[in-house]
Design an enzyme around this catalytic site. Structure first.
Site, short mmCIF file in Angstrom:
data_model
loop_
_atom_site.label_atom_id
_atom_site.label_comp_id
_atom_site.label_asym_id
_atom_site.label_seq_id
_atom_site.Cartn_x
_atom_site.Cartn_y
_atom_site.Cartn_z
CG HIS A 177 46.40 45.86 49.17
ND1 HIS A 177 45.25 45.25 48.72
CD2 HIS A 177 46.05 47.12 49.48
CE1 HIS A 177 44.25 46.10 48.79
NE2 HIS A 177 44.71 47.25 49.24
CB CYS B 1 45.15 33.59 38.51
SG CYS B 1 45.48 32.71 40.04
CG ASP C 286 50.94 33.95 47.86
OD1 ASP C 286 51.64 34.61 48.66
OD2 ASP C 286 49.72 34.10 47.75
CD GLU D 8 48.10 30.89 46.08
OE1 GLU D 8 48.40 32.07 45.85
OE2 GLU D 8 47.16 30.57 46.81
C1 PEP Z 1 48.94 34.72 43.75
O1 PEP Z 1 49.46 34.48 44.83
O2 PEP Z 1 49.57 34.74 42.67
C2 PEP Z 1 47.51 35.05 43.68
C3 PEP Z 1 46.89 35.18 42.53
O3 PEP Z 1 46.86 35.25 44.86
P1 PEP Z 1 46.97 36.61 45.73
O4 PEP Z 1 47.79 37.60 44.97
O5 PEP Z 1 45.59 37.08 45.97
O6 PEP Z 1 47.65 36.10 46.96
MG MG Z 2 48.17 34.04 46.51
#
Ligand code: PEP
Ligand code: MG
Length: 599
Positions: A194, A510, A463, A439
């Site tokens: 985060h 992403c 992930d 992921e």
């Molecule tokens: C990821 O896991 O790369 C992703 C984009 O989702 P988050 O970071 O929100 O888990």
């Molecule tokens: Mg993710």
């Protein structure tokens, strides 16, 4: 990481250099209730003072939130003030002090725990879970006062503050005013957790895994955070003049580099030999849409909708969500906005959504799994998205798809939700493009089969790296095993790209890696069609694209896929940038800021 003198080391979670004053954020802990007081009257006086101070704080914060126009937070703070001022609660605590000879903090703990428990048991669990979180916040505030703790609050920060904490969870940062934050430094956390995501979003340097920083630094200390070069971040507490000078030079170089890159904002994202890529933004709120456009994002590749839920005093209903998604569609006319369905669980716990305690939440009931288990939440969100899709090119993306069964189930809920809206005569669009995030490692091997059922796949490298390498993405203790350039990741990507393209779907990335300048040429060389990143990374990505050729990037990918060690991959990527992006070749202008420390 290791500490020497006033110099601490950590991991870069968001690049940049900052100097400022430290604010060491302390979270009050629940005290044990096994000791007794000899002076109940004194405890009750302490209690009264702590409650009065807490109410004063809440009033001050409410005014500040009103000034910032943060109505949702005003609502939360007022509700908390009502709890703090509740005389019957005060009487219950005072009775425990008088009759059981409990110290004030222990008595507060016992009463407030009963209330949170009670809210958790009530029907309408989500609403009451949010109320229970309010009770807990008030409790922590009063206990903090009783324990004489200051700096328990991230709301009223001075400008240029460097926030130092053991860890920062979404619930800690929800009310922070990031325009006042110069940098974030935490003891725990990982490169894709985060802290990294919000710091990148707001363009704030961040260092995580800085062991001992909360004891080493005190609020008010002068601090330098240098997260400008490579993976290792340097944190200086009360630095000497020489170190400050050194850092200032590096900072100027970085600013110069950033200024040079601005010319690339909004330019066509195309390589010198004509290969076009889509550059999209990752966003988490309506307020982030305009800055993303200004930074040159052509589209939104990831709208993290959980942040809408985190900020709201009660879960946003269908209309509130519809307005948010509609605003996104209207901010990007003529291009797509990918709305990811709710991804809660793992480190993202939302006060308003009741979730079971789990031993391994990252392996538990999170994201799509939770949505499938909670059709009420899922259908409300899908309805809002399908309605908003009337206003632009809105697309849906499901997070944490582990295989064909849950994708089919999700698609089935989506189809039924669309039919329901149509039967009700509500304006909506039901044929919008749908995508699945990759992921979960299991999804890699069935990427082709998933792609057959959707329009696009988007690789969530945060992930995927966590699950491929079996390292918790927010645990800096296993950072050396959380290899963002692990060979398995790129071999997985090769399979995903092949599976998608063979089945008529396009592929994006992403996760944080999508905006990492070292990785960008490689990802393009691997055949990825879209990169979605924090908006501030877009200018540099455009420069990387326009300065290189697809041919060179494909050759790089071929070399990388032969490697068996992440260190070799990193060094190939570094060599690639050195060879193709420095020096005086045509179009290869901005000098990268890391080359040498003296200037
Ligand atoms: C990821 O896991 O790369 C992703 C984009 O989702 P988050 O970071 O929100 O888990
Ligand atoms: Mg993710």
């Amino acid at each position: 990481m290791k500490t020497t003198g006033n110099e601490l080391r950590g991991i870069v979670a968001s690049p940049g250099i900052a100097t400022g004053r430290a604010f060491v954020y302390v979270k009050p802990r629940i005290p044990h209730a096994d000791n007794r007081t000899e002076d109940p009257a004194r405890e009750i006086r302490r209690l009264k003072a702590a409650v009065a101070e807490s109410v004063g704080d809440l009033q001050r914060l409410t005014r500040r939130m009103q000034e910032r126009g943060e109505d949702a937070f005003v609502h939360i703070l007022r509700a908390q003030q009502t709890i703090a001022e509740d005389e019957s609660v005060f009487d219950e605590v005072a009775t425990l002090v008088r009759e059981d000879w409990l110290p004030a903090e222990a008595a507060v703990g016992r009463v407030f725990e009963q209330y949170t428990e009670m809210f958790n048991q009530l029907r309408d669990r989500d609403y009451n879970k949010a109320r229970s979180a309010d009770v807990m916040d008030v409790y922590k505030r009063i206990v903090g006062k009783l324990l004489g703790l200051t700096d328990t609050e991230l709301i009223g920060l001075d400008s240029g503050t460097i926030v130092v904490a053991e860890d920062l969870l979404p619930s800690d940062t929800a009310m922070m005013d990031f325009s006042r934050v110069a940098a974030l430094v935490t003891e725990r956390g990982g490169v894709t957790g985060h802290v990294a995501i919000i710091a990148n979003t707001y363009g704030i340097p961040a260092a995580v895994g800085v062991a001992g920083v909360t004891t080493h630094a005190s609020s008010g200390d002068r601090m330098v955070v240098d997260a400008s070069c490579g993976e290792e971040a340097l944190v200086l507490v009360n630095p000497d003049a020489e170190s400050e000078r050194h850092v200032a030079v590096r900072r100027r170089r970085l600013e110069h580099h950033a200024r040079d890159l601005q010319q690339y904002r909004g330019m066509d994202p195309i390589t010198r030999d004509g290969h076009r890529i889509i550059l999209s933004a990752n966003v988490g709120s309506t307020a982030e849409l305009e800055p993303a456009r200004v930074q040159g994002a052509g589209s939104v590749g990831l709208y993290r909708t959980e942040f809408l839920f985190l900020k709201a005093p009660v879960l946003p209903d269908e209309d509130a969500q519809y307005e948010a998604y509609r605003a996104a569609a209207e901010a990007f006319p003529g291009s797509f906005v990918i709305v990811r369905t709710l991804d809660v669980g793992g480190d993202k716990r939302i006060p308003g959504i009741s979730m079971e305690q789990e031993d391994n939440p990252f392996l538990g009931n999170r994201a799509l799994r939770l949505c499938l288990a909670r059709p009420d939440l899922f259908r409300t969100q899908l309805r809002a998205i399908l309605r908003a899709a009337v206003h632009g090119d809105v697309r849906i993306m499901f997070p944490m798809v582990g295989g064909v069964p849950e994708l089919e189930e999700a698609l089935d809920v989506l189809a039924r939700t669309g039919a329901e809206l149509q039967a009700e005569g509500i304006e909506c669009r039901v044929d919008l493009p749908v995508g699945a995030m990759i992921e979960v490692p299991a999804a890699v091997w069935v990427a082709g089969e998933l792609a057959r059922r959707v329009s696009f796949l988007s690789i969530g490298t945060n992930d995927l790296t966590q699950y491929l390498t079996a390292t918790d993405r927010i645990n800096s203790a296993v950072w050396e095993y959380h290899r963002i350039f692990d060979p398995s990741l790129f071999r997985a990507m090769e399979m995903v790209v092949a599976g998608a393209h063979a089945n008529g779907a396009w592929v994006g990335v992403c996760g944080e890696l999508g905006g990492n300048p070292l990785a960008i040429p490689l990802l393009i060389g691997l055949g990825v069609d879209e990169l979605s990143m924090s908006p501030r990374a877009i200018a540099e990505a455009t420069w990387l694209l326009r300065t290189g050729t697809y041919r060179e990037m494909q050759a790089l990918a071929e070399e990388v896929l032969k490697q068996d060690d992440h260190r070799a991959i990193r060094s190939l990527l570094e060599q690639f940038l050195e060879k193709h992006y420095t020096g005086s070749g045509e179009g290869r202008d901005p000098q990268r800021p890391c080359e040498s420390d003296d200037a």
